[in-house]
Design an enzyme around this catalytic site. Structure first.
Site, short mmCIF file in Angstrom:
data_model
loop_
_atom_site.label_atom_id
_atom_site.label_comp_id
_atom_site.label_asym_id
_atom_site.label_seq_id
_atom_site.Cartn_x
_atom_site.Cartn_y
_atom_site.Cartn_z
N ARG A 133 3.70 -0.25 -4.95
CA ARG A 133 3.47 -0.80 -3.62
C ARG A 133 2.12 -1.49 -3.51
NH1 ARG A 133 6.95 1.19 0.34
NH2 ARG A 133 5.49 0.35 1.84
N HIS A 171 13.74 -37.49 -9.04
CA HIS A 171 13.00 -37.99 -7.87
C HIS A 171 11.55 -37.55 -7.88
CE1 HIS A 171 16.59 -39.73 -6.23
NE2 HIS A 171 17.24 -38.58 -6.40
N GLU A 225 6.93 -14.56 -11.98
CA GLU A 225 6.22 -13.44 -11.35
C GLU A 225 5.70 -12.44 -12.37
OE1 GLU A 225 8.56 -11.24 -8.47
OE2 GLU A 225 10.33 -11.29 -9.72
N TRP A 236 -3.10 -2.48 -1.72
CA TRP A 236 -2.85 -3.89 -1.98
C TRP A 236 -3.69 -4.60 -0.93
CZ3 TRP A 236 -1.02 -8.30 0.46
CH2 TRP A 236 -0.61 -9.35 -0.39
N LYS A 239 5.77 -4.45 -4.25
CA LYS A 239 7.21 -4.41 -4.16
C LYS A 239 7.71 -4.55 -2.74
CE LYS A 239 11.27 -2.70 -6.04
NZ LYS A 239 11.60 -4.00 -6.59
N LYS A 260 11.89 -14.78 -11.58
CA LYS A 260 11.72 -13.65 -12.51
C LYS A 260 10.68 -14.01 -13.56
CE LYS A 260 12.87 -10.94 -10.95
NZ LYS A 260 13.41 -10.90 -9.69
N CYS A 264 0.85 -1.18 0.00
CA CYS A 264 0.00 0.00 0.00
C CYS A 264 0.89 1.24 0.00
CB CYS A 264 -0.95 0.09 1.20
SG CYS A 264 -2.08 -1.28 1.31
N ASN A 282 -1.60 1.69 6.05
CA ASN A 282 -0.78 0.66 5.42
C ASN A 282 -0.40 -0.30 6.53
OD1 ASN A 282 1.28 -0.75 4.23
ND2 ASN A 282 2.65 1.01 3.97
N GLY A 283 -0.57 -1.61 6.32
CA GLY A 283 -0.23 -2.58 7.35
C GLY A 283 -1.41 -3.48 7.66
N GLU A 293 16.52 -17.79 -9.10
CA GLU A 293 16.18 -16.41 -9.44
C GLU A 293 15.57 -16.33 -10.85
OE1 GLU A 293 15.63 -13.96 -7.80
OE2 GLU A 293 15.79 -12.21 -9.08
C1 G6P Z 1 8.81 -8.61 -2.79
C2 G6P Z 1 9.46 -8.16 -4.08
C3 G6P Z 1 10.68 -9.00 -4.38
C4 G6P Z 1 11.66 -8.95 -3.23
C5 G6P Z 1 10.99 -9.37 -1.92
C6 G6P Z 1 11.87 -9.05 -0.73
O1 G6P Z 1 8.26 -9.87 -2.97
O2 G6P Z 1 8.55 -8.23 -5.16
O3 G6P Z 1 11.32 -8.52 -5.55
O4 G6P Z 1 12.74 -9.80 -3.48
O5 G6P Z 1 9.77 -8.65 -1.74
O6 G6P Z 1 11.96 -7.66 -0.62
P1 G6P Z 1 13.14 -6.88 0.07
O7 G6P Z 1 12.74 -5.43 -0.02
O8 G6P Z 1 13.20 -7.36 1.49
O9 G6P Z 1 14.40 -7.17 -0.67
#
Ligand code: G6P
Length: 611
Positions: free
Chosen positions: A27, A507, A491, A76, A606, A488, A2, A102-103, A484
């Site tokens: 956010r 397995h 998502e 969000w 994010k 990527k 948010c 927010n929270g 990773e």
């Molecule tokens: C969210 C973001 C990711 C990130 C993760 C951890 O899920 O979309 O890209 O890796 O949070 O965030 P941070 O700010 O702790 O690196």
């Protein structure tokens, strides 16, 4: 999670709020709203389901809302579906208190019942409406001013919050309170701002204050005042943000993600040069040689991509220092009664420095008396403030939800730590130390070279844009790379993908391989190259289409795989920095080919400030 923006000054508030919300849309972006007030007049609230653009249209770019004081929110959803009703701002029935939040309020159900018993009615399913009405309840019941009504509320609620509040009796003021959710105050010329993140206000001011945990603030057009939970006024120092406002713009790229992918050479170089001077690593004094020598175990704790950085770091740290290293997901670590060595070091990795689980893990480690070190991108964030030592990455503001440049900067920080720890602990000699640092210096240029060849990947990605499943496999560091790459891809493309330790496929997971299933193997580690290739061949025998990601020179791979991706050679400890770039590009191009919103993928945010 948010986004919150507040403005009070001499200009029209709504257009400024809309601009700020647009910068914060990463956010959360399922609905948005504004509350604006003109002098002593009533507060006008406008909300819209969907992106900020809908709200912008609904308010004629903010022009239809008259007033110089206002708060805004982009949501969000946590409690209650994304809808106009559930979107913020929320208000008490008589408009005495209007707020955005927010929270998460954990005990909202219990508080709601208490308020219902006291005659309050509820229109929404949100926890925010409960906080708003609780503030109103204390304000009226005890005849309190904003500070005490907020303080009483803060004592009563459990959970996390950043609140921006308008009180009917206090025109021209915005009140704020926070616990475990980020919130900053900006001050300018006859104008003050509230925001959950710096980019929202960067085009107006660089002078910001950080509101501490369990603190409150009040802004008016002349500046800000801060209060502790007892209601006492407290002094704070202003911080000047060094970020370039341009950095939070797209700068000619179609998406922030592509722009940020291209900023990786700079993010890597800047982070490296912040700690390497004349070929020598100089860490902050808190990461002293004495501390490094005293450690007998390392725990790397993080979420999402930052966790994948931890996975890659683990191999490098163990190999260079001989120290035992564990990598833990923050959301798991915090609820495990895991043995922590008193001489251990907990390393928290976080771009935002606000991720709720990572912050909680940090606090847990500190409570248990273990030293903590944070690798963080956002200056002044909660994790940065609370850790015993901070290693700042210099990636600059990252806007796309899917991280790229912050991930790359975190990796460099991890490598630097591994090299320094190894040198201080005597597990590498001077010559190796110098060679490793020189190798790190070559990475930015090598990333540039990978980016120059990106069109080939666009073709490849479009071929798999309608794939059902994609498997990323590898061993050792290549497994960390696969993790990773898979994240990527999934998502932002919404294609199911999995990262698998190549040797583990047989397995169970190999049963998912069908004719044409894409299996992308990462093969950057010479000692494991043939092993992984054998696992890929096993997939090919079951119909898989093979893509091989390896370093220049391994051209014989073309005999086995259907598509090859080469990255420049580097010391094998550091291949993650290079191999990840084509994988980011593949995810990006698939998302674009599918016509998806690359920068704001569905259901994500994010900065994840809820558990
Ligand atoms: C969210 C973001 C990711 C990130 C993760 C951890 O899920 O979309 O890209 O890796 O949070 O965030 P941070 O700010 O702790 O690196």
């Amino acid at each position: 999670m948010c986004g919150i923006v507040g403005y009070v000054g001499q200009e029209k508030a709504a257009p400024i709020l809309l601009e700020g919300l647009t910068k914060l849309e990463y956010r959360g972006y399922d609905s948005a709203g504004l509350a604006v007030r003109d002098g002593n007049g009533p507060v006008r609230i406008v909300k819209a389901k969907g992106r900020i653009e809908v709200l912008r249209q609904k308010t004629d770019g903010g022009q239809s809302l008259i007033g110089t004081t206002g708060i805004g929110h982009t949501r969000w959803a946590t409690h209650g579906e994304p809808s106009e009703l559930n979107s913020h701002p929320h208000t008490s029935d008589d408009g005495n208190v209007v707020a955005v939040h927010n929270g998460i309020i954990e005990n909202y159900q219990e508080l709601k019942e208490k308020l219902i018993r006291n005659g309050y009615a509820f229109q929404t399913q949100t926890d925010t409406e409960v906080v708003v009405k609780l503030i109103d309840y204390y304000y009226k019941k005890y005849n309190l001013g904003p500070v005490d009504a907020l303080a009483k509320t803060m004592v009563r609620v459990r959970g996390s919050y950043a609140l921006a509040v308008l009180f009917k009796d206090y025109p021209g003021e915005i009140w704020a309170a926070r616990k475990d959710s980020p919130m900053i105050i900006g001050v300018g010329d006859h104008a003050s701002y509230i925001a959950s993140d710096v980019p929202a206000i960067l085009s107006y001011t660089r002078d910001v204050y950080y509101i501490g945990n369990l603190e409150m603030a009040c802004i008016d057009e002349n500046g800000a005042r801060f209060f502790n939970l007892d209601g006492d006024q407290i002094e704070k120092e202003v911080t000047t943000i060094q970020w370039d406002a341009e950095a939070a713009e797209k700068g000619g790229f179609q998406h922030f993600m592509m722009k940020e992918i291209h900023e990786q050479p700079k993010a890597v170089a800047d982070t490296l040069h912040s700690v390497v001077h004349d070929g020598v690593i100089q860490l902050v004094p808190e990461i002293s040689d004495e501390l490094i020598r005293s450690i007998d175990q390392m725990y790397i704790v993080a979420c999402g991509s930052a966790y994948h950085v931890g996975m890659a770091m683990q191999y490098v740290l163990e190999d260079l220092t001989g120290l035992p290293v564990r990598v833990e997901l923050a959301s798991e670590f915090r609820y495990r009664s895991m043995y922590l060595s008193p001489n251990g070091l907990v390393v928290i990795i976080s771009q935002s420095g606000e991720t709720a689980d990572s912050l909680a893990a940090l606090r847990e480690a500190k409570e248990r008396g273990v030293k903590t070190l944070a690798i963080v991108n956002t200056v002044g964030s909660s994790i940065a403030r609370e850790a015993d030592a901070v290693f700042y990455t210099l990636a600059g503001p990252e806007i796309a939800v899917a991280t790229t440049k912050a991930y790359s900067a975190q990796l460099i920080a991890g490598y630097v730590l591994a090299i320094q720890f190894a040198k201080v602990r005597g597990t590498i000699d001077e010559a190796q130390y110098t060679a490793y640092i020189q190798e790190l210096e070559t990475l930015p240029d090598k990333i540039v070279r990978i980016l120059e060849d990106k069109e080939r990947l666009q073709w490849f990605a479009s071929k798999f844009a309608s794939a059902r499943d994609i498997f990323f496999i590898g061993r050792g560091i290549d497994y960390a790379i696969a993790m990773e790459g898979s994240l990527k891809c999934k998502e932002i493309s919404y294609i199911h993908s999995e990262a698998y330790a190549a040797g583990e496929l047989k397995h169970g997971t190999i049963s998912l391989i069908e004719d044409g299933t894409l299996v992308l193997g990462s093969l950057t580690q010479s000692g494991l190259y043939e092993k992984t290739l054998s696992n890929m061949v096993e997939c090919k025998a079951r119909g898989a289409y093979l893509a091989g990601l390896t370093t220049n020179g391994h051209y014989e791979i073309e005999d086995t795989v259907d598509f090859t991706i080469y990255v420049p050679r580097t010391d094998e400890h550091f291949t993650t920095s290079l191999a990840v770039v084509p994988l980011q590009l593949i995810g990006y191009y698939i998302s674009v080919a599918r016509g998806l919103d690359v920068d704001k993928p569905r259901n994500l945010a994010k900065s994840v400030t809820v558990e």
